[in-house]
Design an enzyme around this catalytic site. Structure first.
Site, mmCIF file in Angstrom:
data_model
loop_
_atom_site.group_PDB
_atom_site.id
_atom_site.type_symbol
_atom_site.label_atom_id
_atom_site.label_comp_id
_atom_site.label_asym_id
_atom_site.label_seq_id
_atom_site.Cartn_x
_atom_site.Cartn_y
_atom_site.Cartn_z
ATOM 1 N N ASP A 24 -38.934 -24.991 -57.753
ATOM 2 C CA ASP A 24 -39.498 -24.744 -59.329
ATOM 3 C C ASP A 24 -40.587 -23.859 -59.332
ATOM 4 O OD1 ASP A 24 -40.427 -25.472 -61.585
ATOM 5 O OD2 ASP A 24 -41.762 -27.150 -61.148
ATOM 6 N N ASN A 26 -41.748 -22.525 -62.449
ATOM 7 C CA ASN A 26 -42.395 -22.410 -63.769
ATOM 8 C C ASN A 26 -43.334 -23.734 -63.901
ATOM 9 O OD1 ASN A 26 -40.563 -24.530 -64.406
ATOM 10 N ND2 ASN A 26 -40.086 -23.649 -66.293
ATOM 11 N N ASP A 28 -42.698 -27.183 -64.150
ATOM 12 C CA ASP A 28 -42.374 -28.514 -64.830
ATOM 13 C C ASP A 28 -41.787 -29.403 -64.023
ATOM 14 O OD1 ASP A 28 -39.724 -27.282 -64.197
ATOM 15 O OD2 ASP A 28 -39.265 -27.091 -66.355
ATOM 16 N N ASP A 32 -35.572 -24.137 -60.971
ATOM 17 C CA ASP A 32 -35.023 -22.983 -61.689
ATOM 18 C C ASP A 32 -34.655 -21.758 -61.043
ATOM 19 O OD1 ASP A 32 -37.681 -22.023 -61.100
ATOM 20 O OD2 ASP A 32 -38.568 -23.101 -62.698
ATOM 21 N N ASP A 204 -14.675 -28.214 -60.920
ATOM 22 C CA ASP A 204 -15.059 -29.643 -61.032
ATOM 23 C C ASP A 204 -13.818 -30.416 -61.278
ATOM 24 O OD1 ASP A 204 -17.486 -31.447 -61.033
ATOM 25 O OD2 ASP A 204 -16.411 -32.136 -62.785
ATOM 26 N N GLU A 255 -12.517 -28.801 -56.283
ATOM 27 C CA GLU A 255 -12.894 -30.257 -56.095
ATOM 28 C C GLU A 255 -11.670 -31.055 -56.127
ATOM 29 O OE1 GLU A 255 -16.075 -33.860 -57.044
ATOM 30 O OE2 GLU A 255 -15.263 -32.549 -58.759
HETATM 31 C C1 GLC Z 1 -17.676 -33.839 -60.000
HETATM 32 C C2 GLC Z 1 -19.210 -33.730 -59.815
HETATM 33 C C3 GLC Z 1 -20.134 -34.496 -60.030
HETATM 34 C C4 GLC Z 1 -19.924 -35.002 -61.437
HETATM 35 C C5 GLC Z 1 -18.350 -35.141 -61.939
HETATM 36 C C6 GLC Z 1 -18.301 -35.160 -63.547
HETATM 37 O O1 GLC Z 1 -17.263 -34.855 -59.317
HETATM 38 O O2 GLC Z 1 -19.439 -33.120 -58.355
HETATM 39 O O3 GLC Z 1 -21.411 -34.531 -59.979
HETATM 40 O O4 GLC Z 1 -20.600 -36.140 -61.894
HETATM 41 O O5 GLC Z 1 -17.401 -34.340 -61.253
HETATM 42 O O6 GLC Z 1 -18.359 -33.826 -63.944
#
Ligand code: GLC
Length: 524
Positions: A24, A26, A28, A32, A204, A255
């Site tokens: 981080d 900045n 907060d 970032d 994803d 994934e």
């Molecule tokens: C994937 C991501 C996870 C997220 C899910 C919904 O499994 O790695 O973090 O919650 O998709 O997008």
């Protein structure tokens, strides 16, 4: 590896940055881009080939950024698009490639498309989602009884009485991938990031995009209505055409959670994705027979489609492996909640060190989740009222324990991560696991990772074959004379004949390899 290798994704070491928790700048309490730029040197010194950046786009953060409101900008909490471009450039200058995370299954309920769809039942954007009437006399029942990926139901009713589908939270409405506008939009998003110089896309929930429009229930012996529908491959063939138009040095990495390895490999056919995460390996027990089977299964399935295997021990969704390997049950699965079961962190750390040498010498690409190189464990002591993960309320397991901010320097939290209070609490014991404390200590996890990654670059890790040793050890050869031996038996074992020891995950016992220890050898 230099940036010139066009198929770098075949054997790269890829480091996952979770931007909220890296550094981080900045003040907060949330990481970032400025913090990542300031600590890019850590990744250069570690020797990684690429960064995979978890989502950094504008988001209401209902699911820590996996609920994206605009794929072409950066969330103000993380910085600006200009800073993101500067980071891509600086990473490249340091010899590090950049992979961004694209979430195609759903978008944020704050995305302009969904807002338009809610505003009027006649809006064309309505068809970009799965709006359906309910069942029952007044439509008061959900259209299906599907269970969500985080547990819980998958439909939310809107004020006009219709329901919309969300496989994750209600703030993540699922997109309708049968609609050509949805396909065109994502191809344009890919181009947007490739045009900014990114080298790869992490996809994803890649297997969930298509749904059976008849919305059947999930039944044991029938095709699943939303997992791995055949039509999804056409989407990735189109994406591959986009990425290929930029060159074979741009990679698509999926994934794909899929127990059937043949179905998994379908995603890796030559005209689809370049690679996908190996969750089979991630979930595998610390057991020589099971691990060996897993390696065999993996290599076999990937060879059949000519794709590189990947080796993944942890990520932002799963219990950190120092913790997993310190439990009696060393497997990982979302369906088997082991939270709070006893953990021997010393044992877990010893095994994690051995697993580092294993995962960095198997054939293919290796993924490192941030903090793994520091030997971080799962923080199982976060007070539940501080949990932010939407999985917590639905499944009784929170992923926050693996998302805790990195410890960089000093003896006390926040360990140089921030000048404020970090968004999740760090264990006080991490004072010994800061990057500063470990640098220069030859016995540290960090120096083990640095040495292993450096050696991996200079060794020619060619053809893989098993060495014929005791079945309670994993032992293999790469090329002519590189050997890796991992002792998963409970007792010391004799090392195979060798010229020299290149690296060990822990001290040897004379010429014997102690339990839960790995060694890299120059074989004779
Ligand atoms: C994937 C991501 C996870 C997220 C899910 C919904 O499994 O790695 O973090 O919650 O998709 O997008």
């Amino acid at each position: 590896m230099s940036l010139k290798d066009s198929q770098w994704w075949r054997d790269a070491v890829i480091y996952q940055v979770y931007p909220r928790s890296y550094a981080d700048a900045n003040g907060d309490g949330v990481g970032d881009i400025a913090g990542i730029r300031a600590r890019l040197g850590h990744l250069r010194d570690l020797g990684v080939d690429a960064i995979w950046m978890s989502p950094w786009y504008p988001s209401p953060m209902a699911d820590a950024g996996y609920d994206v409101a605009d794929f072409r900008d950066i969330d103000p909490a993380f910085g600006t698009l200009t800073e993101a471009e500067a980071l891509i450039e600086e990473a490249h200058a340091a010899g590090i490639r950049m992979i961004v995370d694209i979430v195609p299954n759903h978008i944020s309920s704050e995305h302009p498309w969904f807002k338009a769809a809610l505003a009027s039942p006649d809006a064309p954007e309505r068809d970009y989602f799965w709006f359906r009437p309910g069942r029952g006399d007044t439509g008061e029942q959900m259209p299906t009884d599907w269970r969500g990926e985080f547990g819980g139901t998958t439909w939310t009713r809107t004020p006009d009485g219709s329901w919309y589908l969300h496989l994750f939270t209600p703030e993540q409405p699922d997109l309708n991938w049968d609609h050509p506008d949805v396909r065109a939009e994502f191809e344009s998003i890919l181009r947007f990031w490739f045009d900014r110089g990114v080298d790869g896309i992490r996809i994803d929930s890649a297997a969930l995009l298509l749904k059976d429009p008849a919305l059947p229930e999930v039944l044991e012996d029938s095709p699943h209505p939303f997992h791995d529908l055949d039509g999804v491959h056409e989407v990735y063939r189109a994406w591959r055409r986009v990425s290929d138009s930029y060159g074979e040095d741009r990679a698509l990495i999926g994934e794909v959670w899929m127990p059937e390895v043949e179905r998994f490999a379908n995603y890796l056919r030559p005209d689809e994705l370049h690679a996908a995460f190996n969750f089979d390996f991630l979930g595998c027990a610390w057991d020589p027979r099971l691990m060996r089977d897993c390696v065999d299964r993996t290599l076999h399935a990937h060879a059949a489609v000519g794709a590189p295997a990947t080796w993944v021990l942890s990520n932002h969704d799963v219990t950190r492996h120092v913790t997993r390997y310190g439990r009696e049950d060393t497997t990982f699965s979302f369906d088997n909640n082991l939270d709070g079961t006893p953990v021997d962190l010393e044992l877990g750390t010893r095994r994690a060190r051995a697993a580092a040498l294993l995962s960095l010498s198997l054939p293919g690409a290796t993924y490192i989740y941030q903090g793994e190189e520091l030997g971080l464990w799962e923080n199982e002591n976060i007070p539940p009222e501080e949990f932010q993960d939407p999985m917590w309320g639905r499944r009784g397991h929170s992923r926050d324990g693996c998302r805790v901010p990195m410890p960089w320097t000093g003896d006390e939290a926040p360990f140089g991560f921030t000048t404020a209070t970090p968004w999740l609490p760090q264990p006080a014991e991490w004072k010994d696991r800061t990057a500063q404390a470990q640098t220069g200590d030859p016995n540290s996890m960090l120096e083990l990772y640095r040495s292993a990654i450096a050696l991996r670059r200079t060794e020619s890790l060619a053809e893989f074959s098993w060495l014929d040793l005791d079945p309670s050890v994993l032992a293999f050869c790469r090329g002519r004379n590189f050997g890796c031996v991992v002792n998963m038996s409970g007792a010391p074992i004799a090392l195979p004949a060798h010229q020299s020891v290149l690296l060990t995950s822990g001290p040897l016992d004379g010429d014997r390899l102690p339990p839960d220890t790995a060694v890299w050898l120059r074989l004779s």
